[in-house]
Design a protein around this motif. Sequence first.
Motif, PDB file in Angstrom:
ATOM      1  N   LEU A   1       0.911  -1.211  -0.003  1.00  0.00           N
ATOM      2  CA  LEU A   1      -0.072  -0.051  -0.015  1.00  0.00           C
ATOM      3  C   LEU A   1       1.012   1.208  -0.021  1.00  0.00           C
ATOM      4  CD1 LEU A   1      -2.669  -1.000   2.630  1.00  0.00           C
ATOM      5  CD2 LEU A   1      -2.790  -1.153   0.218  1.00  0.00           C
ATOM      6  N   VAL A   2       0.642   2.197  -0.921  1.00  0.00           N
ATOM      7  CA  VAL A   2       1.590   3.203  -1.345  1.00  0.00           C
ATOM      8  C   VAL A   2       0.865   4.419  -1.466  1.00  0.00           C
ATOM      9  CG1 VAL A   2       3.663   4.325  -2.406  1.00  0.00           C
ATOM     10  CG2 VAL A   2       3.386   1.934  -2.246  1.00  0.00           C
ATOM     11  N   GLU A   3       0.687   5.426  -0.144  1.00  0.00           N
ATOM     12  CA  GLU A   3       0.084   6.632  -0.316  1.00  0.00           C
ATOM     13  C   GLU A   3       1.002   7.847  -0.990  1.00  0.00           C
ATOM     14  OE1 GLU A   3      -0.485   4.671   4.044  1.00  0.00           O
ATOM     15  OE2 GLU A   3       1.118   5.258   2.681  1.00  0.00           O
ATOM     16  N   SER A   4       0.240   8.485  -1.515  1.00  0.00           N
ATOM     17  CA  SER A   4       0.958   9.935  -1.920  1.00  0.00           C
ATOM     18  C   SER A   4      -0.122  10.767  -2.118  1.00  0.00           C
ATOM     19  CB  SER A   4       1.143   9.437  -3.622  1.00  0.00           C
ATOM     20  OG  SER A   4       0.077   9.129  -4.278  1.00  0.00           O
ATOM     21  N   GLY A   5       0.367  12.055  -2.372  1.00  0.00           N
ATOM     22  CA  GLY A   5      -0.419  13.209  -2.309  1.00  0.00           C
ATOM     23  C   GLY A   5      -0.343  14.221  -1.193  1.00  0.00           C
TER      24      GLY A   5
ATOM     25  N   LEU B   1      -5.554  12.774  -1.468  1.00  0.00           N
ATOM     26  CA  LEU B   1      -4.587  11.755  -1.277  1.00  0.00           C
ATOM     27  C   LEU B   1      -4.992  10.464  -1.944  1.00  0.00           C
ATOM     28  CD1 LEU B   1      -4.033  11.840   2.504  1.00  0.00           C
ATOM     29  CD2 LEU B   1      -2.961  13.143   0.893  1.00  0.00           C
ATOM     30  N   SER B   2      -3.918   9.557  -2.334  1.00  0.00           N
ATOM     31  CA  SER B   2      -4.241   8.527  -2.912  1.00  0.00           C
ATOM     32  C   SER B   2      -3.439   7.242  -2.408  1.00  0.00           C
ATOM     33  CB  SER B   2      -3.678   8.398  -4.545  1.00  0.00           C
ATOM     34  OG  SER B   2      -4.184   9.494  -5.259  1.00  0.00           O
ATOM     35  N   CYS B   3      -3.949   6.156  -2.482  1.00  0.00           N
ATOM     36  CA  CYS B   3      -3.380   4.853  -1.987  1.00  0.00           C
ATOM     37  C   CYS B   3      -3.172   3.941  -2.845  1.00  0.00           C
ATOM     38  CB  CYS B   3      -4.064   4.692  -0.791  1.00  0.00           C
ATOM     39  SG  CYS B   3      -3.594   2.804   0.036  1.00  0.00           S
ATOM     40  N   ALA B   4      -2.222   3.597  -3.380  1.00  0.00           N
ATOM     41  CA  ALA B   4      -2.137   2.385  -4.451  1.00  0.00           C
ATOM     42  C   ALA B   4      -1.902   1.050  -3.922  1.00  0.00           C
ATOM     43  CB  ALA B   4      -0.854   2.804  -5.645  1.00  0.00           C
ATOM     44  N   ALA B   5      -2.689  -0.041  -4.290  1.00  0.00           N
ATOM     45  CA  ALA B   5      -2.603  -1.200  -3.671  1.00  0.00           C
ATOM     46  C   ALA B   5      -2.372  -2.102  -4.589  1.00  0.00           C
ATOM     47  CB  ALA B   5      -3.835  -1.601  -3.323  1.00  0.00           C
ATOM     48  N   ALA B   6      -1.475  -3.093  -4.305  1.00  0.00           N
ATOM     49  CA  ALA B   6      -0.973  -4.249  -5.119  1.00  0.00           C
ATOM     50  C   ALA B   6      -0.865  -5.412  -4.219  1.00  0.00           C
ATOM     51  CB  ALA B   6       0.407  -3.739  -5.540  1.00  0.00           C
TER      52      ALA B   6
ATOM     53  N   SER C   1     -13.183   7.535  -1.275  1.00  0.00           N
ATOM     54  CA  SER C   1     -13.710   6.869  -2.673  1.00  0.00           C
ATOM     55  C   SER C   1     -12.538   5.769  -3.068  1.00  0.00           C
ATOM     56  CB  SER C   1     -13.865   7.779  -3.595  1.00  0.00           C
ATOM     57  OG  SER C   1     -12.699   8.497  -4.106  1.00  0.00           O
ATOM     58  N   ARG C   2     -13.006   5.132  -3.862  1.00  0.00           N
ATOM     59  CA  ARG C   2     -11.876   3.984  -4.528  1.00  0.00           C
ATOM     60  C   ARG C   2     -12.363   3.739  -6.144  1.00  0.00           C
ATOM     61  NH1 ARG C   2     -12.671  -0.940  -0.974  1.00  0.00           N
ATOM     62  NH2 ARG C   2     -11.205  -2.007  -2.608  1.00  0.00           N
ATOM     63  N   ASP C   3     -11.328   3.369  -6.729  1.00  0.00           N
ATOM     64  CA  ASP C   3     -11.258   3.133  -7.997  1.00  0.00           C
ATOM     65  C   ASP C   3     -10.974   1.687  -8.308  1.00  0.00           C
ATOM     66  OD1 ASP C   3     -11.137   2.690 -10.950  1.00  0.00           O
ATOM     67  OD2 ASP C   3     -10.653   4.676 -11.242  1.00  0.00           O
TER      68      ASP C   3
ATOM     69  N   LYS D   1      -8.400   0.782 -10.879  1.00  0.00           N
ATOM     70  CA  LYS D   1      -7.163   1.206 -10.627  1.00  0.00           C
ATOM     71  C   LYS D   1      -6.409   0.697  -9.639  1.00  0.00           C
ATOM     72  CE  LYS D   1      -7.788   5.435 -13.346  1.00  0.00           C
ATOM     73  NZ  LYS D   1      -7.848   6.838 -13.514  1.00  0.00           N
ATOM     74  N   ASN D   2      -7.099  -0.053  -8.825  1.00  0.00           N
ATOM     75  CA  ASN D   2      -6.707  -0.738  -7.487  1.00  0.00           C
ATOM     76  C   ASN D   2      -6.215   0.459  -6.348  1.00  0.00           C
ATOM     77  OD1 ASN D   2      -7.014  -3.121  -8.205  1.00  0.00           O
ATOM     78  ND2 ASN D   2      -5.060  -3.923  -8.240  1.00  0.00           N
ATOM     79  N   THR D   3      -6.970   1.541  -6.528  1.00  0.00           N
ATOM     80  CA  THR D   3      -6.571   3.058  -5.865  1.00  0.00           C
ATOM     81  C   THR D   3      -7.499   3.228  -4.899  1.00  0.00           C
ATOM     82  OG1 THR D   3      -4.924   3.246  -7.513  1.00  0.00           O
ATOM     83  CG2 THR D   3      -5.586   5.391  -5.920  1.00  0.00           C
ATOM     84  N   LEU D   4      -7.283   3.754  -3.687  1.00  0.00           N
ATOM     85  CA  LEU D   4      -8.382   4.479  -2.528  1.00  0.00           C
ATOM     86  C   LEU D   4      -7.731   6.004  -2.708  1.00  0.00           C
ATOM     87  CD1 LEU D   4      -9.859   3.998  -0.084  1.00  0.00           C
ATOM     88  CD2 LEU D   4      -7.948   3.927   1.298  1.00  0.00           C
ATOM     89  N   TYR D   5      -8.623   6.618  -2.495  1.00  0.00           N
ATOM     90  CA  TYR D   5      -8.771   8.124  -2.401  1.00  0.00           C
ATOM     91  C   TYR D   5      -9.409   8.629  -0.969  1.00  0.00           C
ATOM     92  CZ  TYR D   5      -7.808   7.278  -7.452  1.00  0.00           C
ATOM     93  OH  TYR D   5      -7.545   6.941  -8.543  1.00  0.00           O
ATOM     94  N   LEU D   6      -8.771   9.884  -0.725  1.00  0.00           N
ATOM     95  CA  LEU D   6      -9.233  10.719   0.348  1.00  0.00           C
ATOM     96  C   LEU D   6      -9.394  12.329  -0.168  1.00  0.00           C
ATOM     97  CD1 LEU D   6     -10.635  10.466   2.951  1.00  0.00           C
ATOM     98  CD2 LEU D   6      -8.126  11.249   3.851  1.00  0.00           C
TER      99      LEU D   6
END
Lengths: 123, 107
Positions: free
Chosen positions: A4-8, A20-25, A71-73, A76-81
């Motif tokens: 899980l990698v946050e950014s923003g 903020l974004s959180c990319a999941a893998a 929210s989430r997409d 794109k396997n991505t979480l947002y705030l």
Amino acid sequence: QVQLVESGGGVVQPGRSLRLSCAAAGYTFTSHGMHWVRQAPGKGLEWVAVISYDGSNTYYADSVKGRFTISRDNSKNTLYLQMNSLRAEDTAVYYCAKNQGGWDVTTSGSDYWGQGTLVTVSS
Amino acid sequence: DIRLTQSPSFLSASVGDRVTITCRASQGISNYLAWYQQKPGKAPKLLIYAASTLQGGVPSRFSGSGSGTEFILTISGLQPEDFATYYCQHLNSPIYSFGQGTKLEIK
């Protein structure tokens, strides 16, 4: 391997917005609910928001209700705030965290966390 | 909303000691409780969920008990790597509040 990698994060003036974004893998993102948790400098953990595996249900802490949107997409396997009307007291490290339980199960805790992204609200 | 209160807030102990941390809920929450360990500059680590279920890979010196409004985290035989801050968390929707934390320091 779950990642899980946050950014923003960054420095933002009071009253402004930040996303903020959180990319999941490394796991089936679409099967697990996700949380945002924050920690102000030198303080304890504060739960911020949760979203169900499919995005159909969201809940918020009173301190951010009406200002933040989780929210989430799943494509794109991505979480947002989305954070609007930011205040000085929103200054914190923001973590995304994965529900261990699948689907709507939230009672098994959060088994993986990102490294956090720092948001500083200051003029 | 459910509030979680941990005690003590600070705890000083020695390697080899047995320590207990208590988490009290403002209303009954069945066994919907987790315990986390956090070290400085790091993300929290899940230790126990469902009040007493040990997370995979967590040493057996950690144990949890309780139900309803009172929960206990026990560490039997403290190791140097156990000195950290511990948090309890309510695990049932819609609010997943944390306790204020217990900082475990070396005596």
